[in-house]
Design a protein around this motif. Structure first.
Motif, short mmCIF file in Angstrom:
data_model
loop_
_atom_site.label_atom_id
_atom_site.label_comp_id
_atom_site.label_asym_id
_atom_site.label_seq_id
_atom_site.Cartn_x
_atom_site.Cartn_y
_atom_site.Cartn_z
N SER A 237 -36.79 126.88 1.70
CA SER A 237 -35.43 127.37 1.84
C SER A 237 -35.02 127.30 3.33
CB SER A 237 -35.43 128.85 1.62
OG SER A 237 -36.31 129.81 2.37
N VAL A 238 -33.65 127.06 3.35
CA VAL A 238 -33.02 127.09 4.77
C VAL A 238 -31.89 127.94 4.92
CG1 VAL A 238 -33.77 124.66 5.33
CG2 VAL A 238 -31.35 125.13 4.08
N ILE B 101 -41.29 127.24 4.15
CA ILE B 101 -41.88 126.61 2.83
C ILE B 101 -43.12 127.46 2.33
CG2 ILE B 101 -41.05 124.02 3.68
CD1 ILE B 101 -43.98 123.72 4.61
N GLY B 102 -43.42 127.51 1.33
CA GLY B 102 -44.33 128.21 0.62
C GLY B 102 -44.77 127.92 -0.77
N ALA B 103 -45.75 128.56 -1.20
CA ALA B 103 -46.37 128.33 -2.46
C ALA B 103 -46.71 129.65 -3.04
CB ALA B 103 -47.63 127.30 -2.43
N LYS B 104 -46.76 129.92 -4.45
CA LYS B 104 -47.25 130.97 -5.11
C LYS B 104 -48.08 130.24 -6.22
CE LYS B 104 -43.22 133.56 -4.14
NZ LYS B 104 -41.97 134.33 -4.62
N ALA B 105 -49.41 131.07 -6.45
CA ALA B 105 -50.20 130.41 -7.47
C ALA B 105 -50.97 131.76 -8.07
CB ALA B 105 -51.22 129.56 -6.94
N ARG B 106 -51.17 131.68 -9.40
CA ARG B 106 -52.16 132.28 -10.04
C ARG B 106 -53.63 131.92 -10.11
NH1 ARG B 106 -49.64 136.66 -11.94
NH2 ARG B 106 -47.27 136.47 -12.25
N ILE B 107 -54.37 132.53 -9.59
CA ILE B 107 -55.97 132.16 -9.51
C ILE B 107 -56.68 133.40 -9.95
CG2 ILE B 107 -57.69 131.17 -7.83
CD1 ILE B 107 -55.71 130.12 -5.96
N SER B 108 -57.63 132.86 -11.13
CA SER B 108 -58.41 133.91 -11.27
C SER B 108 -58.00 135.32 -11.68
CB SER B 108 -59.71 134.22 -10.42
OG SER B 108 -60.31 132.97 -9.98
#
Length: 249
Positions: A23-24, A60-67
């Motif tokens: 996003s900016v 800038i980013g990331a989202k993750a489902r882990i375990s």
């Protein structure tokens, strides 16, 4: 204070459990009534010379489902023009001015996980490098004691912070847990000659949550600063008599 503030963002769903985004955008901070109340030159009237601060940010980013948990990470950068800063601060009377350009580079990492039997873990870490890009002076004419060189840290902002929480958190009934909050050292003035050491405090909490028809009863109790640590909770930036420090409970 009119301003046009465009914002744009883009999200990419790489898989069911992984997403990236960027996003900016532009931001706009108008002076508050307190910041306008007094003029740095001591003359009567409002400080109409104080201009709004405007900024441009990129993230800038990331989202993750882990375990079974959610992991989020973000890198961000903010560049500000006409940053509003404390010019003088004596006896509870503060004046403000614009200080040119500043920059904030940061990183955030967070983790949240809850088991099937309602044990919840939360972790969050932030690194933030906030500095003046332009040199400026808080007095006219400028004196050696009022000159702030470019590259100094912006006071009142911790370069690192950490939060951790672990507890039993069912949707109803008894719940309890513990928290840890830690903050890095904070500069107390623009010249970076005085700073506050970092600290970490522990808390305990407990409560009871009940739903009844359309009503919700949420009772809770907390013990903050469990080990009675003595630390500075906040600073009075650029306090003219050197009384920068405000102790926490």
């Amino acid at each position: 204070y009119p301003e046009l503030l465009p914002v744009a963002s883009l999200r990419f769903q790489a898989s069911r459990d992984l997403a990236f985004y960027t996003s900016v955008g532009s931001g706009f901070e108008t002076p508050t009534l307190n910041e306008l109340s007094y003029r740095p030159d001591g003359q009567p009237g409002l400080n109409f010379a104080l201009q709004p601060a405007s900024n441009k940010s990129v993230e800038i980013g990331a989202k993750a489902r882990i375990s079974g948990g959610l992991l989020t990470a973000a890198l961000f950068q903010t560049r500000t023009d006409d940053e509003i800063v404390t010019a003088t601060n004596v006896g509870g009377r503060a004046t403000f001015q614009n200080a040119g350009k500043t920059k904030r580079d940061g990183f955030e990492l967070a983790w949240q996980h809850e088991t099937s039997n309602h044990w919840r873990t939360q972790l969050a870490y932030t690194w933030l490098d906030a500095r003046y890009s332009d040199a400026f002076c808080s007095t006219t004419p400028c004196t050696a004691g009022a000159f702030v060189p470019a590259g100094n840290r912006i006071p009142g902002i911790a370069p690192q912070s950490f939060f951790a929480s672990f507890g039993y958190m069912p949707p109803e009934g008894w719940r309890a847990g513990t928290e840890l909050r830690a903050l890095g050292p904070i500069e107390a003035n623009d010249r970076n000659t005085v700073s506050v050491p970092g600290y970490g405090v522990v808390a305990l909490f407990a409560g009871y949550l009940m739903h009844w028809d359309r009503w919700e009863v949420n009772a809770f109790a907390r013990i903050d600063n469990l080990f009675d640590k003595r630390y500075i909770g906040s600073v009075i930036v650029n306090e003219g008599n050197g009384r920068y420090f405000e102790p926490a409970p």
